[in-house]
Design a protein around this motif. Structure first.
Motif, PDB file in Angstrom:
ATOM      1  N   GLN A  32       8.420   5.071   0.937  1.00 58.38           N
ATOM      2  CA  GLN A  32       7.615   6.116   1.585  1.00 58.38           C
ATOM      3  C   GLN A  32       8.445   7.385   1.810  1.00 58.38           C
ATOM      4  OE1 GLN A  32       7.712   7.227   5.051  1.00 58.38           O
ATOM      5  NE2 GLN A  32       5.901   8.556   4.759  1.00 58.38           N
TER       6      GLN A  32
ATOM      7  N   THR B  25       2.383   6.781  -0.306  1.00 59.19           N
ATOM      8  CA  THR B  25       1.923   7.656   0.777  1.00 59.19           C
ATOM      9  C   THR B  25       2.064   6.962   2.114  1.00 59.19           C
ATOM     10  OG1 THR B  25      -0.341   6.836   0.652  1.00 59.19           O
ATOM     11  CG2 THR B  25       0.234   8.702  -0.790  1.00 59.19           C
ATOM     12  N   GLU B  26       1.887   7.730   3.187  1.00 61.40           N
ATOM     13  CA  GLU B  26       1.946   7.163   4.538  1.00 61.40           C
ATOM     14  C   GLU B  26       0.853   6.117   4.717  1.00 61.40           C
ATOM     15  OE1 GLU B  26       2.958   6.427   8.481  1.00 61.40           O
ATOM     16  OE2 GLU B  26       4.084   7.501   6.938  1.00 61.40           O
ATOM     17  N   GLU B  27      -0.325   6.396   4.147  1.00 60.44           N
ATOM     18  CA  GLU B  27      -1.439   5.450   4.272  1.00 60.44           C
ATOM     19  C   GLU B  27      -1.123   4.134   3.568  1.00 60.44           C
ATOM     20  OE1 GLU B  27      -6.206   5.134   3.115  1.00 60.44           O
ATOM     21  OE2 GLU B  27      -5.103   6.999   2.775  1.00 60.44           O
ATOM     22  N   GLU B  28      -0.531   4.234   2.359  1.00 68.43           N
ATOM     23  CA  GLU B  28      -0.167   3.034   1.616  1.00 68.43           C
ATOM     24  C   GLU B  28       0.925   2.243   2.352  1.00 68.43           C
ATOM     25  OE1 GLU B  28      -0.955   4.310  -3.028  1.00 68.43           O
ATOM     26  OE2 GLU B  28       0.865   5.007  -2.012  1.00 68.43           O
TER      27      GLU B  28
ATOM     28  N   GLN C 259       1.466   2.156   5.643  1.00 69.55           N
ATOM     29  CA  GLN C 259       0.894   1.487   6.809  1.00 69.55           C
ATOM     30  C   GLN C 259       0.083   0.260   6.410  1.00 69.55           C
ATOM     31  OE1 GLN C 259       1.631   2.060   9.879  1.00 69.55           O
ATOM     32  NE2 GLN C 259       2.808   3.941   9.523  1.00 69.55           N
ATOM     33  N   LYS C 260      -0.624   0.371   5.290  1.00 66.90           N
ATOM     34  CA  LYS C 260      -1.442  -0.741   4.823  1.00 66.90           C
ATOM     35  C   LYS C 260      -0.571  -1.935   4.439  1.00 66.90           C
ATOM     36  CE  LYS C 260      -5.004  -1.895   1.413  1.00 66.90           C
ATOM     37  NZ  LYS C 260      -5.829  -1.387   0.296  1.00 66.90           N
TER      38      LYS C 260
END
Length: 206
Positions: free
Chosen positions: A185, A191-194, A196-197
């Motif tokens: 990251q 990405t930040e979303e990936e 966190q997931k």
């Protein structure tokens, strides 16, 4: 015909006269071996040649492919072996093989019988009973040899599989993957979303 007769006569002289020389063990070892007491958790294997016929010809003996040395008339080998399967071989004009299965605490006797050959003696290995074997060994002398009892592994010993690395504890594995994700990251690979997931998926495994 005369030439053949001369060769045959020479061969017979070699078979019946003279005596092969092999290295002998110290007298105290010979005396101890003739007590016929197997070592703890092992079997005693005696391989003896108690005939005078063919005395001028040494005969090679091997166990499980490892050469012990050579026998001469009135000589023997004595081994302390762990329980299992073994193959004893006598090498002369022919190769005589004898399979053996041994148990701890017992004596085993293999007679190397000398036979008439075409040019040199042949041999035949035979397992004999305790009384016959003891008598044959008693009238013979112990041969010195360099193969250690530890060098002789039974043929049926399982081959140890390579030890696999111990799996890392679940917590250590998750922490390592989290650090890898953070680096990905940080480098902009995910990405930040990936991040966190995937982080949430890893935490659920704890």
């Amino acid at each position: 015909m005369k030439h053949f007769f001369g060769i045959f006569t020479t061969a017979m002289v070699l078979l019946l006269a003279g005596c092969a020389s092999v290295p002998m063990a110290p007298l105290d070892q010979d005396i101890q071996a003739k007590e016929f007491l197997p070592a703890p958790s092992k079997a005693s294997l005696y391989i003896y040649r108690n005939e005078s016929f063919g005395a001028a010809i040494p005969m090679t003996v091997s166990v499980n492919g490892k050469v012990l040395g050579q026998t001469a008339a009135k000589t023997y080998f004595r081994l302390n072996v762990v329980p299992g399967k073994y193959s004893v071989e006598s090498h002369s004009e022919n190769v005589s093989s004898l399979p053996l299965s041994v148990e701890a605490g017992k004596n085993y006797f293999v007679w190397q019988e000398v036979k008439m050959g075409m040019w040199t003696p042949r041999s035949l290995l035979q397992q004999v009973n305790e009384s016959t074997g003891r008598a044959g060994v008693t009238e013979s002398k112990l041969i010195a040899f360099s193969v250690s009892d530890k060098d002789l592994t039974p043929l049926d010993t399982p081959i140890n599989a390579p030890l696999s690395a111990s799996p890392a504890p679940p917590g250590d594995s998750v922490n390592q993957k989290l650090r890898e994700l953070q680096n990905l990251q940080k480098d902009g690979v995910i990405t930040e979303e990936e991040f966190q997931k995937k982080k949430q998926q890893l935490l659920e495994k704890l």
